[in-house]
Design a protein around this motif. Structure first.
Motif, short mmCIF file in Angstrom:
data_model
loop_
_atom_site.label_atom_id
_atom_site.label_comp_id
_atom_site.label_asym_id
_atom_site.label_seq_id
_atom_site.Cartn_x
_atom_site.Cartn_y
_atom_site.Cartn_z
N THR A 1 -4.23 0.14 -4.88
CA THR A 1 -3.93 -0.15 -6.23
C THR A 1 -2.55 0.34 -6.74
O THR A 1 -2.12 1.39 -5.93
N PRO A 2 -1.88 -0.22 -7.63
CA PRO A 2 -0.65 0.34 -8.04
C PRO A 2 -0.30 1.81 -8.24
O PRO A 2 0.70 2.03 -8.12
N ASP A 3 -1.44 2.33 -8.86
CA ASP A 3 -1.18 3.74 -9.26
C ASP A 3 -1.36 4.81 -8.19
O ASP A 3 -1.16 5.98 -8.32
N MET A 4 -1.71 4.35 -6.87
CA MET A 4 -1.72 5.09 -5.77
C MET A 4 -0.59 5.77 -5.42
O MET A 4 0.75 4.95 -5.01
N SER A 5 -0.39 6.89 -4.86
CA SER A 5 1.11 7.49 -4.14
C SER A 5 0.92 7.15 -2.80
O SER A 5 -0.33 6.91 -2.09
N LEU A 6 1.92 7.34 -2.15
CA LEU A 6 1.80 7.04 -0.55
C LEU A 6 0.75 7.89 0.34
O LEU A 6 0.18 7.49 1.17
N ALA A 7 0.85 9.13 -0.39
CA ALA A 7 -0.01 10.24 0.32
C ALA A 7 -1.54 9.88 0.28
O ALA A 7 -2.46 10.12 0.95
N ASP A 8 -1.80 9.08 -0.97
CA ASP A 8 -3.24 8.60 -1.18
C ASP A 8 -3.70 7.58 -0.31
O ASP A 8 -5.01 7.05 -0.38
N LEU A 9 -2.84 6.87 0.21
CA LEU A 9 -3.04 5.49 1.12
C LEU A 9 -4.07 5.81 2.24
O LEU A 9 -3.91 6.96 2.96
N PRO A 10 -5.23 5.11 2.42
CA PRO A 10 -5.75 5.28 3.59
C PRO A 10 -4.91 4.73 4.94
O PRO A 10 -4.11 4.26 4.75
N VAL A 11 -5.38 5.46 6.20
CA VAL A 11 -4.60 5.21 7.36
C VAL A 11 -4.31 3.64 7.59
O VAL A 11 -3.24 3.50 7.91
N GLY A 12 -5.23 3.08 7.18
CA GLY A 12 -5.17 1.33 7.68
C GLY A 12 -3.80 0.84 6.74
O GLY A 12 -2.98 0.08 7.03
N ALA A 13 -4.01 1.28 5.62
CA ALA A 13 -2.95 0.73 4.38
C ALA A 13 -1.54 1.07 4.85
O ALA A 13 -0.54 0.59 4.76
N LEU A 14 -1.71 2.37 5.24
CA LEU A 14 -0.17 3.32 5.53
C LEU A 14 0.32 2.33 6.76
O LEU A 14 1.97 2.31 6.71
N ALA A 15 -0.51 1.98 7.66
CA ALA A 15 0.06 1.38 9.03
C ALA A 15 0.60 -0.02 8.28
O ALA A 15 1.67 -0.44 8.85
N ALA A 16 -0.25 -0.67 7.56
CA ALA A 16 0.13 -1.77 7.08
C ALA A 16 1.56 -1.94 6.30
O ALA A 16 2.46 -2.86 6.61
N VAL A 17 1.78 -0.62 5.62
CA VAL A 17 3.05 -0.67 4.74
C VAL A 17 4.18 -0.33 5.83
O VAL A 17 5.40 -0.95 5.67
N ILE A 18 4.00 0.29 6.67
CA ILE A 18 5.00 0.66 7.98
C ILE A 18 5.29 -0.66 8.61
O ILE A 18 6.49 -0.99 8.75
N ILE A 19 4.46 -1.55 9.03
CA ILE A 19 4.69 -2.71 9.59
C ILE A 19 5.44 -3.33 8.58
O ILE A 19 6.39 -4.26 9.11
#
Lengths: 160, 182
Positions: A113-131
């Motif tokens: 969701t838009p109000d989540m910070s980078l640290a709150d992201l689940p591992v899968g979502a973080l990987a997606a952002v990196i990609i």
């Protein structure tokens, strides 16, 4: 070489002496001829004058503008940079990989969701952002890197 | 590093700065196109290869010019002196006194005379006298036998002498008889 030389032969030998060492016999014949022939002495003098003056010419370097225009011309005329055709199987493979990546990203980012910070992201979502970031950087810099690499590879050694 | 060499060569071959720029660009375009067939690495061989390309390009440009003249009925630059009076691109030294002024005159005459040499003679002369290649190397570069190189050089020098005598500043022309021995 024996006998005397004609003016034409002396002139030719004078020119040849710039390219190779004359034999002793040739040198003697030329000296004997020059001692008696004003015309050939003039030829030798003029030859020296021409060489000396040409050696004194200060030749300019090509202007930066000319070098720039030449490079642009070379890039424009080179077929492999303008219309580099990819084999069909690479296009198909890239399309399939892109489709899978898109589906994976949609699934991974579904819970974000838009109000989540980078640290709150689940591992899968973080990987997606990196990609996503990685792809963006690659798309941005790849043409620059490829063009530079091709230009270096194609230019003759001394022109670099 | 070769761009300066190639530019000097094209300037000497073309006779004026504008033609030299065209020739310079044409040379590099051809060099890039023919690069896989070129010599490995740099050095004198690479320079000779580039000069061969430039000489061939100049031959083609001269041919095109001749055809254009034929169709457009242009007055030849050689007759009107256009080539000789165009911007040579050769640097003429500053006027640092009478001696230097006379030498500068000689150099101007020389430049005009070189520009008036026929194509083959000019190529041989420039490769020998300005670029310092040996007869054998010039023969290889231009694809002509060595005796032909010597003949063309001889003709070029004789023609230059005639031209210099015609254009020469007369009695002011420096005499170098004392150092004129080959």
């Amino acid at each position: 070489m024996t006998g005397s030389l004609r003016c034409r032969e002396v002139e030719r030998l004078t020119l040849e002496s710039e390219d190779r060492a004359l034999t002793e016999a040739e040198r003697r014949l030329i000296d004997a001829h020059l001692a008696a022939c004003l015309r050939c002495r003039d030829f030798a003098a003029d030859r020296t004058l021409i060489r000396r003056e040409l050696a004194a010419v200060r030749w300019p370097a090509p202007s930066d503008d000319l070098v720039f225009r030449t490079r642009r011309l070379i890039r424009g005329r080179r077929p492999d940079t303008a219309t580099a055709g990819l084999p069909a199987w690479i296009i198909v493979a890239l399309t399939v990989v892109s489709a899978f990546t898109a589906v994976g990203l949609v699934i991974a980012l579904a819970d974000v969701t838009p109000d989540m910070s980078l640290a709150d992201l689940p591992v899968g979502a973080l990987a997606a952002v990196i990609i996503i970031a990685q792809n963006a950087l690659t798309l941005f810099f790849a043409p620059v890197v490829l063009r530079t690499f091709r230009a270096r590879r194609r230019m003759p050694e001394g022109a670099r | 590093m070769y761009r300066t060499d190639v530019y000097r060569f094209t300037l000497a071959l073309a006779g004026d700065a504008r033609d030299a720029e065209d020739l310079f660009q044409e040379t590099w375009l051809r060099a890039v196109k023919a690069e896989p067939a070129g010599p490995e690495g740099g050095g004198r061989e690479a320079k000779a290869w580039l000069f061969t390309i430039a000489a061939n390009a100049q031959k083609d440009l001269l041919r095109k010019k001749r055809v254009r003249r034929l169709f457009l009925r242009e007055r030849t630059k050689a007759i009107s002196g256009g080539t000789a009076d165009a911007d040579p691109g050769w640097d003429t030294p500053g006027q640092a006194g009478r001696d230097e002024a006379v030498r500068s005159d000689v150099r101007i005459c020389l430049r005009r005379a070189v520009a008036r040499l026929p194509g083959r003679e000019r190529r041989v002369f420039v490769l020998k006298d300005i670029e310092g290649f040996r007869h054998e190397e010039i023969g290889r570069m231009l694809g002509i036998p060595e005796p032909t190189v010597r003949t063309l050089l001889h003709r070029a020098v004789k023609r230059l002498r005639r031209e210099l005598a015609e254009f020469g500043p007369g009695p002011e022309r420096p005499t170098i008889l004392e150092e004129g021995r080959p």
